[in-house]
Design a protein around this motif. Structure first.
Motif, PDB file in Angstrom:
ATOM      1  N   LYS A  11     -10.996 -31.509 -36.414  1.00 36.14           N
ATOM      2  CA  LYS A  11     -12.060 -32.379 -35.913  1.00 36.14           C
ATOM      3  C   LYS A  11     -11.590 -33.829 -35.845  1.00 36.14           C
ATOM      4  O   LYS A  11     -11.833 -34.534 -34.865  1.00 36.14           O
ATOM      5  N   GLU A  15     -11.387 -36.067 -32.477  1.00 34.60           N
ATOM      6  CA  GLU A  15     -12.093 -37.344 -32.320  1.00 34.60           C
ATOM      7  C   GLU A  15     -11.110 -38.470 -32.002  1.00 34.60           C
ATOM      8  O   GLU A  15     -11.407 -39.333 -31.183  1.00 34.60           O
ATOM      9  N   ASN A  18     -10.315 -38.480 -28.545  1.00 35.45           N
ATOM     10  CA  ASN A  18     -11.481 -38.791 -27.721  1.00 35.45           C
ATOM     11  C   ASN A  18     -11.862 -37.640 -26.792  1.00 35.45           C
ATOM     12  O   ASN A  18     -12.145 -37.848 -25.614  1.00 35.45           O
TER      13      ASN A  18
END
Length: 67
Positions: A11, A15, A18
């Motif tokens: 995760k 992130e 992006n």
């Protein structure tokens, strides 16, 4: 290998890249629901799937697999 830690690492990498879960799943050629379960630590993906996820995130497998 801890599924929880693995999921958190994936995760974090997603992130940082992006990307949405759906985008990573599509690039890794896996179902978005399965990918979400990997991130939540609910499933232990195979080595091949982990490789696909790492490639989709453009990172080395060692960056997401906990020691």
């Amino acid at each position: 290998m801890s599924s929880d830690k693995l999921g958190k690492n994936i995760k974090k990498a997603r992130e940082k890249a992006n990307l949405t879960q759906a985008e990573v799943a599509e690039k890794a050629k896996i179902h978005a629901n399965y990918y979400a379960r990997v991130e939540r630590g609910e499933v232990n993906p195979s080595y091949d799937i982990l490789e696909s996820i790492a490639q989709a995130l453009k990172i080395k497998l060692s960056e997401i697999v906990p020691n």
